[in-house]
Design a protein around this motif. Structure first.
Motif, PDB file in Angstrom:
ATOM      1  N   UNK A 679      -9.216 -15.016 121.277  1.00 43.23           N
ATOM      2  CA  UNK A 679     -10.457 -14.651 119.651  1.00 43.23           C
ATOM      3  C   UNK A 679     -10.471 -13.736 119.274  1.00 43.23           C
ATOM      4  N   UNK A 680      -9.903 -12.053 120.122  1.00 43.04           N
ATOM      5  CA  UNK A 680      -9.724 -10.907 119.213  1.00 43.04           C
ATOM      6  C   UNK A 680      -8.868 -10.837 119.361  1.00 43.04           C
ATOM      7  N   UNK A 681      -7.426 -10.860 120.113  1.00 46.19           N
ATOM      8  CA  UNK A 681      -6.233 -10.528 120.235  1.00 46.19           C
ATOM      9  C   UNK A 681      -6.724  -9.466 120.856  1.00 46.19           C
ATOM     10  N   UNK A 682      -7.264  -9.025 121.184  1.00 38.91           N
ATOM     11  CA  UNK A 682      -6.915  -8.276 122.944  1.00 38.91           C
ATOM     12  C   UNK A 682      -6.283  -8.355 123.489  1.00 38.91           C
ATOM     13  N   UNK A 683      -6.399  -7.161 124.718  1.00 33.00           N
ATOM     14  CA  UNK A 683      -5.497  -7.647 126.185  1.00 33.00           C
ATOM     15  C   UNK A 683      -4.201  -8.061 126.515  1.00 33.00           C
ATOM     16  N   UNK A 684      -3.613  -7.184 127.369  1.00 33.49           N
ATOM     17  CA  UNK A 684      -1.932  -6.942 127.338  1.00 33.49           C
ATOM     18  C   UNK A 684      -1.672  -8.566 128.017  1.00 33.49           C
ATOM     19  N   UNK A 685      -2.740  -9.042 128.990  1.00 33.20           N
ATOM     20  CA  UNK A 685      -1.572 -10.434 129.583  1.00 33.20           C
ATOM     21  C   UNK A 685      -2.199 -11.635 129.255  1.00 33.20           C
ATOM     22  N   UNK A 686      -1.881 -12.602 129.054  1.00 34.70           N
ATOM     23  CA  UNK A 686      -2.091 -13.550 128.796  1.00 34.70           C
ATOM     24  C   UNK A 686      -1.914 -14.695 130.561  1.00 34.70           C
ATOM     25  N   UNK A 687      -3.355 -14.745 131.028  1.00 32.72           N
ATOM     26  CA  UNK A 687      -3.582 -15.732 132.267  1.00 32.72           C
ATOM     27  C   UNK A 687      -4.335 -14.821 132.904  1.00 32.72           C
ATOM     28  N   UNK A 688      -4.262 -13.570 132.092  1.00 30.61           N
ATOM     29  CA  UNK A 688      -4.641 -12.361 134.237  1.00 30.61           C
ATOM     30  C   UNK A 688      -6.157 -12.862 133.820  1.00 30.61           C
ATOM     31  N   UNK A 689      -6.946 -12.902 135.280  1.00 26.06           N
ATOM     32  CA  UNK A 689      -7.898 -12.552 135.740  1.00 26.06           C
ATOM     33  C   UNK A 689      -8.894 -12.010 136.148  1.00 26.06           C
ATOM     34  N   UNK A 690      -9.676 -11.009 135.988  1.00 27.88           N
ATOM     35  CA  UNK A 690     -10.601 -10.254 136.739  1.00 27.88           C
ATOM     36  C   UNK A 690      -9.719  -9.564 137.776  1.00 27.88           C
ATOM     37  N   UNK A 691      -9.614  -8.613 138.661  1.00 29.26           N
ATOM     38  CA  UNK A 691      -9.372  -8.313 139.689  1.00 29.26           C
ATOM     39  C   UNK A 691     -10.098  -6.363 140.065  1.00 29.26           C
TER      40      UNK A 691
END
Length: 752
Positions: A679-691
């Motif tokens: 929705x924002x186009x930010x973030x590096x990796x698709x499918x990654x989850x918090x860890x």
């Protein structure tokens, strides 16, 4: 007669050239002159703070060092005051008066007012897409510079742009537009970004063109009204919402909020769902060990409230003095350098292990003491009846094991570990409980668990009771191991990284995203410092493979100072980042006793030493962080001496990290920069989850396994043994093994 302007660009330029000579250099004089002429052209007031100019804001906009401007403030103040008077006179100029109306009679009795005519040239017509004077232009990096340049290209003034937007119902306040042009303000609200999109459409620019030039692109947007949500949740969600969130359909807004909550805020794994529900049900017994705080006085009988709700009675409670004394005796037995006279033991606990065991035993005692009517559905054992001697009764363990199975839905290795802890306490000759028969003196009957005749038998023959429990516990461990399932898959949050051909290369994209969205340090010094800290956290984790404790407790010795001796580091059980004159690089030195697995064959009683590589801007970030960013984060708090420090705020005066806050800092970095947000186009990796930080060890081990197929080499990256890598860290699938073999075999065909 039209009013003449009292201040002209030539007057400003001459003033700066003559009055500032000798105070500022030529480049600084030119920058100040350009800044003042820009204000004059837009008829904008300079930024004031009281009666003096706000030199910090002028410095950020004009590009001149603030200390230099303050040194020349007495020479600069007159021209800034003259500019302010000129703008004020323009704003207060007398409007053109219309001609007096003359009423002329008509043939009828009605009077007709003649049509008024306005003086001056006809207003410029408003068009939806004005044609640019030129199609070629230099793409300026700054937001205000780019906006001014495109306005000039299309023949727009601030006033005309405001009227053009207002004609379509897309207006922003005219003064706000003016301050955008001068750099005094930047778009920060959802409404402002909608106006930016409208300006981009007017000038036929790509959507997001102006936002890409903002000095802090990753900040949360303001002005998003999410009714019915707590302020803390609104702040968390605002980071991950698109700029045009308010203009989207209601159904799409709900879809975005649901996705952000499920994927970014909580993580969409089954374990996360269970953990979130379990955290709302508090049921532990709290011990004084590791709290560094005195025990609060016990409540008097007259202070007790009899009509408390059952839910409140299930909250965390302080252990009674007798139970707390038993816990302290256990900790002395397992952590002391030398055992007390008459006792024997097999193995010791370090501080981390001891803290974990205290927490786990506190959870078990809390479950036993919780009210059966609450959501915890505990056993309802009176708190003053809870004691360590209860743990040798098989009925107590059977209730606890079945209670955990009902809550989770299946058994896990956690139950096996808990049984093993108490199993070791009842072992012949070396078990603490076996050697402390006085524990039975505090036993009291518990309905459906412990009868009085059982207590009498235990007190009569303590060794036989320990033997009976030892046999029962070994049998239960074998039964649970047969059916135990994995609830928290440590690989699940980072699966897209582990499945990549180069896991470290994939994880590195997060650090590149941090640098791409780095705030402008001059305008946003503290957010920039936090971004540099996030960058270094991930880079240090990827280069060293250290556990969380060793990372967060890493001390720092700035270049030019004498490093801490290895003996002092051993006493502190901490490592240090220092400059190595021999290797001409930043070195991480950690004594082996500081590691959780200090007796591992990896160390051989030798310290861990690693010279960090000067790659991809790592050294520049380290030196900038030590030089200025770290001090901004600490602010006025006491310096803990560690390399990584928290952002000190009004609600947290301590700058040092603990286990929970360091985990949350790493997790927050992944949420903001790691997880790709469509929705924002930010973030590096698709499918990654918090860890958390521990997962980076999985990334390193899996990367080396995929490249070499060697568990031995993978163990070197995380300071462990090949067996530990094979059991816990490396995700080395059959297809990965086949790919390595095929690469070697294919060379035969390639050479043919």
């Amino acid at each position: 007669m039209p009013r003449t302007r009292s201040l002209t660009p030539k007057m400003i330029t001459d003033f700066c050239r003559l009055r500032l000579k000798g105070v500022l250099d030529e480049q600084e004089v030119a920058a100040v002159s350009t800044y003042l002429n820009g204000l004059l052209e837009l008829m904008a007031f300079p930024p004031y703070r009281g009666k003096w100019i706000d030199w910090a804001e002028v410095s950020g906009t004009a590009g001149v060092d603030e200390t230099r401007l303050r040194a020349a403030r007495y020479q600069l103040q007159p021209i800034f005051d003259a500019l302010s008077r000129n703008v004020a006179l323009e704003d207060a100029s007398e409007p053109v008066r219309p001609p007096k109306t003359r009423l002329e009679p008509r043939t009828s009795n009605t009077l007709v007012e003649p049509k008024r005519s306005r003086r001056g040239p006809a207003p410029k017509p408003i068009v939806e897409h004005p044609e640019p004077f030129t199609t070629e232009f230099d793409d300026l990096p700054g937001f205000g510079e780019a906006l001014n340049m495109h306005m000039r290209r299309h023949g727009d003034t601030v006033r005309h742009l405001y009227l053009a937007l207002a004609s379509r119902g897309e207006a922003q306040d005219q003064r706000t537009l003016m301050k955008w042009c001068t750099g005094q303000l930047l778009p920060m609200t959802a409404r402002s970004f909608v106006v930016l999109n409208n300006i981009e459409r007017r000038y036929r620019l790509p959507l997001g063109y102006f936002k890409a030039k903002l000095p802090h692109q990753a900040r949360a947007i303001r002005g998003v009204t999410l009714s019915g949500l707590p302020a803390a949740e609104r702040r968390r969600l605002a980071w991950h919402l698109p700029d045009d969130f308010l203009t989207r359909p209601k159904a799409e807004q709900e879809e975005i909020l649901e996705w952000v909550r499920r994927v970014i805020i909580s993580g969409s794994t089954d374990y996360r769902v269970f953990q979130a529900a379990a955290m709302r049900q508090r049921y532990a017994v709290r011990f004084t060990a590791f709290q560094n705080a005195p025990r609060p006085p016990a409540p008097k009988p007259e202070d007790e409230v009899s009509d408390l709700d059952a839910e409140l009675e299930s909250a965390v409670v302080d252990a009674p003095a007798a139970l707390d004394a038993e816990m302290n005796a256990l900790l002395r037995f397992k952590t002391a350098t030398l055992t007390a006279f008459g006792f024997q033991r097999n193995g010791v606990w370090n501080e981390e292990t001891a803290s974990q065991k205290v927490e786990h035993l506190g959870l078990m005692f809390g479950a036993l003491a919780s009210d059966p009517r609450s959501t915890v559905k505990g056993a309802g054992v009176p708190l003053d009846s809870v004691c360590f001697a209860m743990l040798i009764f098989p009925a107590v363990w059977d209730w606890y094991l079945q209670w955990r199975e009902r809550r989770r839905g299946f058994y896990t290795k956690w139950e096996v570990d808990m049984l093993s802890v108490v199993l070791s306490m009842t072992r012949a000759e070396t078990g603490w409980m076996r050697q402390t028969p006085a524990l039975a003196d505090r036993l009291k009957p518990v309905a459906n668990m412990i009868e009085q005749d059982e207590i009498d038998r235990v007190r009569a023959d303590w060794d036989a009771a320990c033997d009976a429990f030892y046999k029962h516990a070994r049998h239960r461990i074998r039964e649970i191991e047969r059916v135990a399932r994995i609830h928290r898959d440590p690989f699940e949050p980072i699966m897209p990284v582990l499945e990549a051909a180069s896991p470290v290369g994939e994880y590195r994209k997060i650090t590149e995203e941090i640098m791409r969205l780095m705030p402008d340090e001059r305008r946003y010094p503290k957010p920039a410092a936090e971004a540099v800290r996030s960058f270094l956290m991930l880079r240090f984790g990827m280069h060293t493979g250290l556990r969380q404790r060793n990372l967060r407790e890493l001390l720092v010795c700035p270049r030019g100072r004498t490093p801490t001796s290895e003996r002092h580091l051993e006493d502190k059980k901490r490592g240090e980042l220092r400059w190595s004159e021999r290797d001409q690089g930043w070195e991480v030195l950690i004594p082996s006793v500081a590691f959780k697995n200090s007796t591992s064959s990896f160390f051989g009683s030798k310290p861990f030493r690693l010279v960090l590589p000067d790659l991809a801007g790592l050294y520049d970030a380290i030196e900038a962080y030590i030089d200025r960013h770290r001090a901004r984060l600490i602010d006025n708090a006491a310096d803990p001496g560690t390399f990584f420090v928290k952002s000190v705020k009004r609600t947290s005066a301590d700058a040092s990290y603990n286990q929970n806050t360091f985990y949350e800092a790493w997790r927050l970095t992944i949420q903001r920069y790691g997880i790709y947000n469509p929705w924002t186009g930010r973030g590096a990796i698709k499918g990654l989850l918090p860890h958390g930080p521990h997962n980076v060890r999985d990334v390193l081990a899996t990367h080396i396994l995929k490249q070499t197929g060697s568990y031995e080499q993978a163990s070197y990256a995380i300071q462990d043994t090949p067996a530990m890598v094979q059991q816990h860290y490396g995700r080395f699938l059959p297809q990965d093994k086949a790919a390595i073999a095929a690469k070697i075999l294919n060379r035969v065909w390639e050479a043919a």
